[in-house]
Design an enzyme around this catalytic site. Structure first.
Site, short mmCIF file in Angstrom:
data_model
loop_
_atom_site.label_atom_id
_atom_site.label_comp_id
_atom_site.label_asym_id
_atom_site.label_seq_id
_atom_site.Cartn_x
_atom_site.Cartn_y
_atom_site.Cartn_z
N GLU A 278 -33.31 12.34 8.07
CA GLU A 278 -33.28 12.51 9.53
C GLU A 278 -31.85 12.40 10.07
O GLU A 278 -31.60 11.73 11.07
CB GLU A 278 -34.19 11.49 10.22
CG GLU A 278 -35.65 11.65 9.80
CD GLU A 278 -36.61 10.78 10.60
OE1 GLU A 278 -36.26 9.64 10.95
OE2 GLU A 278 -37.72 11.28 10.88
N ASP A 351 -45.77 10.04 7.09
CA ASP A 351 -45.13 9.10 8.02
C ASP A 351 -46.13 8.27 8.83
O ASP A 351 -46.34 8.56 10.00
CB ASP A 351 -44.22 9.89 8.97
CG ASP A 351 -43.30 8.98 9.76
OD1 ASP A 351 -43.20 7.80 9.41
OD2 ASP A 351 -42.68 9.47 10.72
N GLU A 379 -46.72 3.54 15.89
CA GLU A 379 -46.08 4.77 16.38
C GLU A 379 -47.06 5.93 16.54
O GLU A 379 -46.95 6.72 17.46
CB GLU A 379 -44.95 5.14 15.41
CG GLU A 379 -44.30 6.47 15.71
CD GLU A 379 -43.16 6.79 14.74
OE1 GLU A 379 -42.83 5.94 13.90
OE2 GLU A 379 -42.61 7.90 14.85
O1 GCW Z 1 -41.47 8.11 11.69
C1 GCW Z 1 -40.16 8.25 11.80
C2 GCW Z 1 -39.88 7.74 13.17
C3 GCW Z 1 -38.41 7.47 13.35
C4 GCW Z 1 -37.99 6.49 12.27
C5 GCW Z 1 -38.27 7.12 10.92
C6 GCW Z 1 -37.93 6.21 9.75
C7 GCW Z 1 -36.38 4.76 12.28
O2 GCW Z 1 -40.35 8.69 14.09
O3 GCW Z 1 -38.25 6.95 14.64
O4 GCW Z 1 -36.65 6.11 12.41
O5 GCW Z 1 -39.62 7.41 10.82
O6 GCW Z 1 -38.84 5.59 9.22
O7 GCW Z 1 -36.79 6.16 9.36
#
Ligand code: GCW
Length: 659
Positions: A278, A351, A379
């Protein structure tokens, strides 16, 4: 009933009544203490143990027990004479005549034993029957805070960060002590204080001074402090022009940085790293591998601590299937990581969805220490406004057999579990009362991954809400059905990642125009006029081949796969007949309906509990459930309407509820 704002968490020590009260009234406070330092010079940990026992016994006994009552009979004896350091934290708590003896080989064992005793007493166990011995299953039991230095918490739904970087190191909020007590009561022994999307300046000396203050405050509670690091820090704050892990200057920079940390915090835990994920920098920016990056940091830390390297990686360049990427990048590196490196793997390959199959890396890297990463903050499960007890989600994954190395719970034993924290500055810490249960459950499972979810729910309920048997049963039932209800109204039958982009709240299966394919919900459901689901079998992305044959063979066939994972692995025609006798469309619609009905049932049960719960907390939960009822319908109706816009099918009539 007294107004309760939730600040005390599960450490309320609500006064016992009747027989249970009589039984403990004879107990003295912690007057007899045997520790390594002897009673005169009790360590800070022993002091904390005595203090907790004093507070706990006083409150449980309505101020009538403890050393204040002359003529009382029994003593709680803390016998932890031989201090073998923080690795020997197993304890026993046993009745011995009128006394209770708490024994262990370290002061921390005694503190843990005190919390265990208070838990048992809170649950109403007769002191003369207490006989427990326990030790943690795994070495690392950690919280990961996604807290930013400016106080904003990434994916945090309980207000601002609990860490007051502005006033540290001079000012230490009492919350930092209560936070440590709560963690110690569960056996949590590591805390990463900042977001994995890390800011490099948090490695500067001014921050190290703040960590020192926190680490000093938490040390008595057995908590080691860890920090997330930004891989490009040597460039960002170190004045170098590279962060290449094989560059000697870069290595020297990290070595000096690690030494600086250990000079201030001798028991510093180590670094957590999110790299090449990311948009975060990482070793791949220099053509190096995750192992090169991790091992460089591991060398800097040496035998003083641990480097935890996250496996959560995906990138736009990989067009095939996001679910396959981490396995693809990491499994070839098995055996190449230094001894003090742990690779931290999310429970599932995408995720933190309401439901995912277990991550195929578990069981596929026998020569690497793998840690289980759970997300306590919700989340993708309705933030703090929807009630979802997560222990069943984690238990489901821990119980899976990946085909090698035993169950997932066994695979992670040499390393541990990390949970993305759900704490914030809300008075109740977690944004909702029931979300405290997820913090609690995470800690209990990290101590003992074999604990059944239902037992965790029950003991949490008694300590947090009520000792009234019928009320306990109702609350436990609500908790135990809650996560499955969320799966039902959000992402039934193996669907995933249909939440609106960016904030991940509310349905948006129609979104399909974002620049990166795997940001779009349509990437995950692949629905069209004929069918729905992501073909991950050989005819599709073949992600299924990352699982052991014993599992892949079962999941390869849409009729034998666990229906909970159906659309994760298969693209199925809307009109296909399912083993249930229903068509897929009928099954799907009935799942949504069932999810909504479950939430309605939860709200009804809670309404019945108005006499058993203090009014402040009862009302707060009632109001959250009202939001959840409305939003469960939003999820169901928006999802079904969208699927209908693709398949043109009418709403099925008289669909049987799913089994
Ligand atoms: O699920 C995603 C989240 C991000 C997060 C990432 C991660 C900390 O949307 O906000 O960043 O995972 O786990 O690194």
């Amino acid at each position: 009933a007294k107004a309760e704002d939730g600040y005390d968490l599960w450490l309320r020590y609500a006064p016992l009544e009747g027989e249970a009260l009589d039984r403990i009234a004879g107990l003295h406070g912690p007057v007899a203490v045997l520790s390594s330092d002897g009673p005169e010079e009790a360590s800070a940990t022993m002091e904390a143990a005595r203090r907790e026992l004093g507070v706990g016994l006083t409150r449980l006994s309505r101020n009538s027990a403890s050393s204040m009552r002359s003529g009382a009979e029994g003593y709680v004896r803390l016998e932890c004479p031989e201090n073998r350091g923080d690795s020997a934290v197993g304890y026993s708590v046993r009745a011995d005549g009128a006394d209770i003896r708490i024994r262990g080989s370290s002061d921390l064992a005694c503190l843990y034993g005190v919390f265990a005793l208070l838990r048992e007493l809170s649950l109403g166990v007769d002191p003369v029957r207490i006989d427990i011995a326990s030790e943690p299953a795994m070495p690392l039991r950690m919280l990961n805070h996604w807290d930013n230095p400016d106080g904003h918490v990434e994916r945090g739904y309980a207000g601002r960060s609990i860490f007051d970087w502005w006033h540290l190191p001079e000012r230490l909020d009492q919350r930092m002590i209560d936070y440590a007590r709560a963690n110690a009561s569960l056996g949590i022994n590591g805390v990463v204080v900042n977001n994995v999307n890390a800011r490099a300046f948090m490695l500067e000396p001014r921050y190290i001074a703040k960590y020192k203050r926190l680490a000093d405050a938490w040390r008595p509670y057995g908590i080691r402090l860890y920090v997330s690091v930004r891989f490009s820090a040597p460039k960002d704050i170190g004045g170098l022009d590279s962060a290449d892990p094989l560059d000697p200057e870069v290595r020297a920079w990290w070595q000096a940085k690690a030494d600086e940390f250990y000079a201030a915090v001798p028991d510093f835990g180590g670094f957590l790293v999110k790299a090449n994920s990311e948009g975060q920098p990482g070793p791949q920016d220099y053509g190096r591998s995750h192992a090169d990056g991790a091992n460089m940091l591991a060398e800097a830390i040496g035998n003083r601590g641990t480097v935890i390297w996250r496996a959560f990686v995906y990138s736009a360049e990989d067009e095939t299937d996001r679910a396959k990427q981490a396995y693809g990048e990491f499994v070839p590196l098995d055996g190449q990581f230094a001894d003090n490196v742990i690779v931290q793997v999310k429970n599932g390959p995408i995720d933190f969805q309401p439901r995912e199959p277990f991550h195929p890396m578990f069981g596929a890297m026998p020569n690497t220490k793998l840690m289980f990463e759970a997300q306590i903050t919700k989340e993708y499960l309705g933030f703090a406004s929807h009630l979802a007890f997560l222990a069943p989600l984690w238990e489901e994954v821990l119980d899976q057999e990946p085909g090698r190395g035993g169950r997932v719970a066994e695979v992670v034993l040499p390393a541990g579990m990390a949970g993305v924290a759900n704490t914030g500055s809300d008075r109740n810490w977690s944004g909702s009362h029931f979300d405290q249960a997820n913090w609690y459950a995470f800690g209990r499972l990290a101590w003992n991954p074999e604990l059944p979810s239902e037992q965790i729910a029950r003991e949490w309920t008694v300590q947090t809400f009520t000792r009234e048997p019928e009320a306990i049963e109702k609350i436990v039932r609500m908790m135990m059905r809650s996560r499955e209800a969320v799966v039902g109204y959000m992402t039934p039958l193996g669907l995933a990642h249909l939440m609106n982009t960016g904030h991940h709240y509310g349905p948006a299966p129609w979104v399909c125009d974002l620049p990166r394919p795997e940001w779009n919900p349509c990437y995950y459901h692949r629905a069209d006029a004929d069918g729905i689901g992501f073909d991950r079998t050989e005819s599709g992305s073949d992600a299924l081949s990352q699982y052991a044959d014993s599992i892949a063979n079962r999941w390869d066939d849409p009729n034998t796969i666990d229906p909970r994972f159906l659309l994760w692995f298969h693209h199925i025609a809307w009109t296909a007949k399912r083993p249930s006798g229903l068509t897929l469309w009928e099954e799907l619609v009935s799942e949504y309906d069932w999810g909504v009905a479950e939430v309605d049932a939860m709200a009804r049960e809670w309404a019945d509990l108005s006499d058993a719960i203090d009014p402040q907390r009862h009302r707060a939960v009632t109001e959250s459930l009202a939001i959840q009822q409305r939003e469960a319908r939003w999820w169901r109706d928006a999802s079904i309407a969208y699927w209908q816009s693709l398949n043109g099918l009418p709403l099925p009539e008289n669909v049987r509820p799913p089994a």
